[in-house]
Design a protein around this motif. Structure first.
Motif, PDB file in Angstrom:
ATOM      1  N   ALA A 221      14.351   5.383 -10.866  1.00 48.25           N
ATOM      2  CA  ALA A 221      15.580   5.748 -10.161  1.00 48.25           C
ATOM      3  C   ALA A 221      16.785   5.692 -11.096  1.00 48.25           C
ATOM      4  O   ALA A 221      17.655   6.575 -11.066  1.00 48.25           O
ATOM      5  CB  ALA A 221      15.785   4.814  -8.971  1.00 48.25           C
ATOM      6  N   LEU A 222      16.838   4.674 -11.954  1.00 45.27           N
ATOM      7  CA  LEU A 222      17.977   4.524 -12.860  1.00 45.27           C
ATOM      8  C   LEU A 222      17.963   5.575 -13.967  1.00 45.27           C
ATOM      9  O   LEU A 222      19.019   6.122 -14.326  1.00 45.27           O
ATOM     10  CB  LEU A 222      17.984   3.117 -13.455  1.00 45.27           C
ATOM     11  N   TYR A 223      16.784   5.860 -14.519  1.00 41.64           N
ATOM     12  CA  TYR A 223      16.712   6.907 -15.546  1.00 41.64           C
ATOM     13  C   TYR A 223      17.085   8.278 -14.962  1.00 41.64           C
ATOM     14  O   TYR A 223      17.701   9.102 -15.641  1.00 41.64           O
ATOM     15  CB  TYR A 223      15.322   6.959 -16.163  1.00 41.64           C
ATOM     16  N   ARG A 224      16.722   8.513 -13.719  1.00 41.25           N
ATOM     17  CA  ARG A 224      17.123   9.778 -13.079  1.00 41.25           C
ATOM     18  C   ARG A 224      18.639   9.854 -12.965  1.00 41.25           C
ATOM     19  O   ARG A 224      19.235  10.918 -13.172  1.00 41.25           O
ATOM     20  CB  ARG A 224      16.473   9.899 -11.701  1.00 41.25           C
ATOM     21  N   ARG A 225      19.278   8.749 -12.633  1.00 39.81           N
ATOM     22  CA  ARG A 225      20.738   8.732 -12.556  1.00 39.81           C
ATOM     23  C   ARG A 225      21.355   8.969 -13.932  1.00 39.81           C
ATOM     24  O   ARG A 225      22.376   9.649 -14.059  1.00 39.81           O
ATOM     25  CB  ARG A 225      21.208   7.401 -11.970  1.00 39.81           C
ATOM     26  N   CYS A 226      20.723   8.415 -14.978  1.00 32.38           N
ATOM     27  CA  CYS A 226      21.215   8.660 -16.339  1.00 32.38           C
ATOM     28  C   CYS A 226      21.180  10.151 -16.658  1.00 32.38           C
ATOM     29  O   CYS A 226      22.144  10.709 -17.198  1.00 32.38           O
ATOM     30  CB  CYS A 226      20.362   7.903 -17.357  1.00 32.38           C
ATOM     31  N   LEU A 227      20.064  10.782 -16.332  1.00 39.89           N
ATOM     32  CA  LEU A 227      19.923  12.204 -16.639  1.00 39.89           C
ATOM     33  C   LEU A 227      20.841  13.063 -15.780  1.00 39.89           C
ATOM     34  O   LEU A 227      21.339  14.095 -16.242  1.00 39.89           O
ATOM     35  CB  LEU A 227      18.466  12.635 -16.452  1.00 39.89           C
ATOM     36  N   ALA A 228      21.066  12.642 -14.549  1.00 40.29           N
ATOM     37  CA  ALA A 228      21.988  13.388 -13.695  1.00 40.29           C
ATOM     38  C   ALA A 228      23.404  13.342 -14.269  1.00 40.29           C
ATOM     39  O   ALA A 228      24.148  14.323 -14.217  1.00 40.29           O
ATOM     40  CB  ALA A 228      21.969  12.827 -12.284  1.00 40.29           C
ATOM     41  N   ALA A 229      23.765  12.183 -14.845  1.00 36.88           N
ATOM     42  CA  ALA A 229      25.099  12.043 -15.435  1.00 36.88           C
ATOM     43  C   ALA A 229      25.200  12.694 -16.800  1.00 36.88           C
ATOM     44  O   ALA A 229      26.257  13.190 -17.181  1.00 36.88           O
ATOM     45  CB  ALA A 229      25.461  10.556 -15.537  1.00 36.88           C
ATOM     46  N   ASP A 230      24.090  12.686 -17.554  1.00 41.07           N
ATOM     47  CA  ASP A 230      24.094  13.265 -18.904  1.00 41.07           C
ATOM     48  C   ASP A 230      22.752  13.953 -19.153  1.00 41.07           C
ATOM     49  O   ASP A 230      21.830  13.341 -19.684  1.00 41.07           O
ATOM     50  CB  ASP A 230      24.346  12.175 -19.953  1.00 41.07           C
ATOM     51  N   PRO A 231      22.628  15.215 -18.788  1.00 36.79           N
ATOM     52  CA  PRO A 231      21.347  15.933 -18.950  1.00 36.79           C
ATOM     53  C   PRO A 231      20.911  16.095 -20.402  1.00 36.79           C
ATOM     54  O   PRO A 231      19.769  16.473 -20.649  1.00 36.79           O
ATOM     55  CB  PRO A 231      21.639  17.299 -18.308  1.00 36.79           C
ATOM     56  N   THR A 232      21.795  15.820 -21.360  1.00 40.97           N
ATOM     57  CA  THR A 232      21.436  15.984 -22.777  1.00 40.97           C
ATOM     58  C   THR A 232      20.779  14.741 -23.367  1.00 40.97           C
ATOM     59  O   THR A 232      20.403  14.747 -24.540  1.00 40.97           O
ATOM     60  CB  THR A 232      22.685  16.312 -23.610  1.00 40.97           C
ATOM     61  N   ASP A 233      20.629  13.688 -22.589  1.00 36.02           N
ATOM     62  CA  ASP A 233      20.106  12.416 -23.107  1.00 36.02           C
ATOM     63  C   ASP A 233      18.595  12.496 -23.282  1.00 36.02           C
ATOM     64  O   ASP A 233      17.824  12.311 -22.340  1.00 36.02           O
ATOM     65  CB  ASP A 233      20.481  11.280 -22.155  1.00 36.02           C
ATOM     66  N   SER A 234      18.152  12.748 -24.504  1.00 38.63           N
ATOM     67  CA  SER A 234      16.719  12.925 -24.774  1.00 38.63           C
ATOM     68  C   SER A 234      15.937  11.632 -24.564  1.00 38.63           C
ATOM     69  O   SER A 234      14.783  11.664 -24.117  1.00 38.63           O
ATOM     70  CB  SER A 234      16.513  13.433 -26.201  1.00 38.63           C
TER      71      SER A 234
END
Length: 359
Positions: A221-234
């Motif tokens: 859930a937290l990693y999904r929120r990270c990607l939602a906020a910054d889709p470029t985070d590989s």
């Protein structure tokens, strides 16, 4: 060291500047700035926000791991000076001299300097740092530790700290005394952690923590929120892929690894993990291509070399398997996997000998 071509990994969040702004500035100079540490990381940065999320033991262990890996490790202040091309103070003393003249333990010195408790950067120091080191050594001898010092004192002007007598109080609070006045220097009084317009760093740290504690659902859930906020985070995409894979969602995990590779084509761990899933799904040719790509990016990636050898063996390409196992033994000659590689080479040699004898 110039930024061009470097990959910089961040542990914890930056307190003094938004990570996105720093990342854009570095990208303009040809560098990659991202969360977490991978095999391609050239420089490790410890952000000050880590002090809010992790214990002294956790931070010390993470620093030890990175230092043991041989990568340069910088604190946030030193890193931002480098990013901004700022000249630091004149530094003339080495760490050994500082410790000898102050009685400060070398490990404490490293961790204190990592979070800006000195004018110096961890390897070179100013003469005023000797005064600070003596005060810190006295605090530690009286029951404080490096963690309490950096949380409460490292943000104060160094010229001010040298003028105070420092002593630990109850509950880990450090007091400063001067001219019969006693000041409580704990918490926000001296070291206010600058808030930025983003919470991605905190999300990422919380996700890593949940993943490390095997709370995979929370981590996802937290990693999904990270990607939602910054889709470029590989790295967030890669870590999310790992979590999903461990939960059996191989299809989405493959998709996340592909996203990580798209965002960072040099992300060798993503190439490797995607190859593993492709092989498990029966796509041997695709797995081979991805392993070969991982090895092309990082020829010393022993796991990828071994897996490529095993894959070639499974499909009957024995000479290719032998060649990759020989390379693996150059990289890792002493483990149990090395013994398996040697047995594989012996088997191929035996089969070749039988063919030569016409059997």
């Amino acid at each position: 060291m110039q930024p061009g071509g470097k990959t910089i990994g961040l542990i914890g969040g930056l307190a003094a500047a938004p990570r996105r702004i720093v990342g854009r500035h570095l990208a303009e100079r040809g560098a990659v700035f991202r969360h977490g540490i991978t095999r391609k990381t050239d420089l490790v940065v410890f952000g000050k926000k880590l002090l809010n999320r992790s214990s002294a033991q956790e931070i010390a262990a993470r620093h030890h791991t990175q230092a043991k890996a041989g990568k340069p490790v910088w604190g946030e202040r030193e890193f931002l000076r480098w990013v901004r091309d700022e000249e630091g103070p004149a530094l003339t003393l080495d760490r050994e001299t500082l410790c000898a003249q102050s009685g400060l333990d070398a490990n404490d010195c490293v961790l204190l300097s990592l979070f800006a408790a000195f004018e110096g950067d961890g390897t070179r120091f100013a003469f005023t740092d000797v005064i600070l080191a003596r005060k810190y050594a006295g605090l530690i001898a009286s029951g404080a530790d490096w963690f309490a010092i950096v949380r409460q004192l490292a943000g104060a002007p160094k010229s001010s700290l040298t003028a105070f007598a420092l002593r630990p109080g109850p509950a880990g609070i450090i007091y400063a005394e001067r001219n019969d006045l006693v000041s409580d220097l704990s918490g926000q009084t001296v070291l206010p952690f600058a808030e930025t317009d983003e919470d991605i760093d905190d999300l990422f740290e919380a996700a890593e923590e949940a993943e490390g504690e095997a709370d995979i659902e929370t981590a996802i859930a937290l990693y999904r929120r990270c990607l939602a906020a910054d889709p470029t985070d590989s790295v967030a995409a890669f870590n999310l892929g790992n979590c999903l894979s461990s939960q059996g969602d191989k299809a989405e995990a493959r998709h996340l690894y592909q996203i990580a590779i798209k965002r960072d084509p040099t992300f060798v761990e993503a190439w490797f993990n995607l190859a593993t899933l492709l092989r498990e799904g029966g796509d041997v040719a695709g797995a081979r291509r991805h392993l070969e790509r991982a090895i092309a990016i990082d020829p010393s990636y022993a796991d990828a070399v071994y897996n490529l050898a095993a894959l070639q063996f499974d499909v009957g390409n024995l000479d290719a398997a032998r060649r990759h196992w020989l390379r693996y033994l150059e990289l890792d000659p002493h483990t149990a996997w090395a013994e398996t590689a040697r047995r594989g080479i012996q088997y191929v040699d035996m089969q070749n000998a039988r063919k030569a004898a016409g059997q």
